[in-house]
Scaffold this active site. Structure first.
Site, PDB file in Angstrom:
ATOM      1  N   ARG A  54       0.824  -1.206   0.000  1.00 56.59           N
ATOM      2  CA  ARG A  54       0.000   0.000   0.000  1.00 56.59           C
ATOM      3  C   ARG A  54       0.860   1.258   0.000  1.00 56.59           C
ATOM      4  O   ARG A  54       0.422   2.315  -0.443  1.00 56.59           O
ATOM      5  CB  ARG A  54      -0.953  -0.015   1.206  1.00 56.59           C
ATOM      6  CG  ARG A  54      -1.862   1.211   1.287  1.00 56.59           C
ATOM      7  CD  ARG A  54      -3.141   0.938   2.083  1.00 56.59           C
ATOM      8  NE  ARG A  54      -2.880   0.344   3.385  1.00 56.59           N
ATOM      9  CZ  ARG A  54      -2.531   1.020   4.478  1.00 56.59           C
ATOM     10  NH1 ARG A  54      -2.384   2.335   4.420  1.00 56.59           N
ATOM     11  NH2 ARG A  54      -2.346   0.393   5.620  1.00 56.59           N
ATOM     12  N   TYR A 106     -14.575  15.886 -17.220  1.00 62.24           N
ATOM     13  CA  TYR A 106     -14.949  14.470 -17.195  1.00 62.24           C
ATOM     14  C   TYR A 106     -16.089  14.269 -16.200  1.00 62.24           C
ATOM     15  O   TYR A 106     -16.064  14.804 -15.096  1.00 62.24           O
ATOM     16  CB  TYR A 106     -13.716  13.673 -16.797  1.00 62.24           C
ATOM     17  CG  TYR A 106     -13.913  12.211 -16.499  1.00 62.24           C
ATOM     18  CD1 TYR A 106     -14.625  11.374 -17.357  1.00 62.24           C
ATOM     19  CD2 TYR A 106     -13.338  11.652 -15.357  1.00 62.24           C
ATOM     20  CE1 TYR A 106     -14.775  10.025 -17.073  1.00 62.24           C
ATOM     21  CE2 TYR A 106     -13.470  10.305 -15.077  1.00 62.24           C
ATOM     22  CZ  TYR A 106     -14.194   9.500 -15.932  1.00 62.24           C
ATOM     23  OH  TYR A 106     -14.332   8.168 -15.649  1.00 62.24           O
ATOM     24  N   ASP A 178      -5.973  17.860 -16.272  1.00 61.20           N
ATOM     25  CA  ASP A 178      -6.224  16.481 -16.686  1.00 61.20           C
ATOM     26  C   ASP A 178      -5.787  16.367 -18.139  1.00 61.20           C
ATOM     27  O   ASP A 178      -6.393  16.933 -19.039  1.00 61.20           O
ATOM     28  CB  ASP A 178      -7.710  16.154 -16.531  1.00 61.20           C
ATOM     29  CG  ASP A 178      -8.016  14.682 -16.771  1.00 61.20           C
ATOM     30  OD1 ASP A 178      -7.291  14.049 -17.561  1.00 61.20           O
ATOM     31  OD2 ASP A 178      -8.989  14.172 -16.190  1.00 61.20           O
ATOM     32  N   LYS A 203      -6.272   4.620 -20.123  1.00 64.40           N
ATOM     33  CA  LYS A 203      -6.573   4.997 -21.493  1.00 64.40           C
ATOM     34  C   LYS A 203      -5.357   4.805 -22.406  1.00 64.40           C
ATOM     35  O   LYS A 203      -4.929   3.694 -22.623  1.00 64.40           O
ATOM     36  CB  LYS A 203      -7.091   6.434 -21.522  1.00 64.40           C
ATOM     37  CG  LYS A 203      -8.194   6.753 -20.489  1.00 64.40           C
ATOM     38  CD  LYS A 203      -9.415   5.878 -20.608  1.00 64.40           C
ATOM     39  CE  LYS A 203     -10.603   6.386 -19.792  1.00 64.40           C
ATOM     40  NZ  LYS A 203     -10.405   6.415 -18.338  1.00 64.40           N
TER      41      LYS A 203
END
Length: 390
Positions: A54, A106, A178, A203
């Site tokens: 983590r 988005y 972004d 993406k």
């Protein structure tokens, strides 16, 4: 003009930097492709300082290293998804802080701000940053953060990042961009003055629609420390396997993205002349409202095309479903072509009045162009658009 400009920087070229990831943490085996390190925990006192996945894993560091090279930046933090990247950044804000946002972001970014972060008294003001008259709101409102996306989803608005950063400096507001649609190959927000450049590595970076991930790039060691803390404290870490997949995918990103962008530019030009289409939006078309800005800050127009037809939702669905090589699905950036109906998919939960204000109506279609043969894609689109004549 040639749609893709030169992308060669001093030193190794972008293809070389995408392929060579440096440390593999497996030097004793001679492995060319780094292995997956699925361990959740590590023995105390190991050479590289790992303790618990983590808070760090060899696959995280390998991916961060290659992303840093591709983005030409000092620091990268990888996370579980693009939404995780958004969450990590916003977690650095305090109660009552104001974020000044581009109005066309988005859909999940809007949802996070309006339905999640608002409950923690993070305030947002939404403005059209393609209108220069709105730049003065940065001075008037003195936001704690400015949130941009360029090109935007799904309207493909191109924001003058450098101009907004010039205003942001005056009020010492960090600028977040972004950069998912443009990728670091076609646009470098940090070089334009942005504080943070984030992307969904799901993406184009990965490019194969088989892994989730997000990344935040910066030049600031303080931000790197904050974002690594958020990764660990909020449990926003990616999986080692997804990082391995994304590391594999990024090696072919320049080849994929250049092919996709060339396909998209050719398709956008052809769609311009179709009688059933009201308008076509693509950054490197001269008809784009921010065409000159796109030429100034982007190396190519990318592979997303947005188009508007005069049709009902059912008629638009019929066109989308009649495509053979475009799967009707959310997401984008993979080697396969996709078609999306934003009003009922990516932006479905946004109220109708807001969608209409932004131009997201039932006749809006977003295309993510893949690596297929150009003729097959154009023939497919033309046959689907024949339904408009009916």
């Amino acid at each position: 003009m040639d749609q893709v400009k030169s992308n060669h920087d001093e030193g190794p070229g972008i293809n070389t930097r995408s392929i060579h990831h440096g440390e593999s943490f497996a030097s004793e085996t001679g492995t060319v492709m780094p292995p997956i390190f699925p361990s959740a925990t590590f023995a105390h006192g190991n050479l590289h300082g790992f303790d618990y996945t983590r808070s760090g894993n060899p696959n995280f560091r390998i991916l961060e290293s290659v992303l840093s090279s591709v983005e030409s930046c000092k620091y990268v933090t990888v996370l579980a998804s693009g939404v995780s990247a958004i969450t990590a950044i916003v977690s650095t804000l305090e109660k009552g802080d104001l974020v000044l946002c581009e109005e066309n972001l988005y859909g999940c970014t809007v949802r996070l701000f309006e339905e999640v972060f608002r409950r923690f008294d993070i305030k947002t003001v939404w403005v059209d940053f393609t209108d220069e008259k709105n730049f003065s709101k940065i001075i008037d409102l003195k936001p704690k953060m400015i949130w941009l996306e360029s090109p935007t989803n799904p309207m493909l608005k191109v924001i003058d990042i450098a101009a907004i950063c010039d205003y942001a400096i005056k009020v010492k507001a960090p600028v977040v961009v972004d950069n998912t649609f443009a990728t670091p190959l076609f646009q470098r927000p940090l070089e334009l003055g942005a504080t943070l450049s984030l992307c969904s590595t799901t993406k184009y970076i990965n490019g194969h629609s088989d892994a989730l991930g997000g990344a935040i790039c910066s030049e600031d060691a303080t931000w790197k420390k904050k974002l690594d803390f958020a990764q660990k404290a909020l449990g926003l870490q990616p999986s080692p396997f997804d990082c391995w997949l994304i590391t594999r995918g990024i090696k072919t990103m320049p080849l994929r993205v250049e092919r996709q962008s060339k396909n998209a530019f050719a398709i956008a030009q052809q769609l311009l002349n179709h009688p059933g289409i009201e308008w076509v939006r693509y950054p490197f078309l001269s008809s784009h409202p921010q065409y000159e800005i796109a030429l100034k800050q982007m190396k190519a127009g990318g592979s997303i095309i947005t188009l508007k037809i005069n049709a009902t939702q059912n008629q638009t669905y019929e066109i989308c479903k009649s495509l053979n090589y475009f799967t009707m699905a959310e997401s984008l950036g993979g080697i396969e072509s996709l078609v999306c109906h934003p009003a009922s998919m990516t932006h479905a939960y946004i109220d109708r009045d807001t969608k209409l204000k932004l131009g997201i109506d039932d006749g809006l279609i977003r295309l993510s162009i893949g690596c297929e043969d150009l003729k097959d894609l154009t023939d497919d689109l033309m046959q689907a658009l024949e339904t408009l004549k009916k």
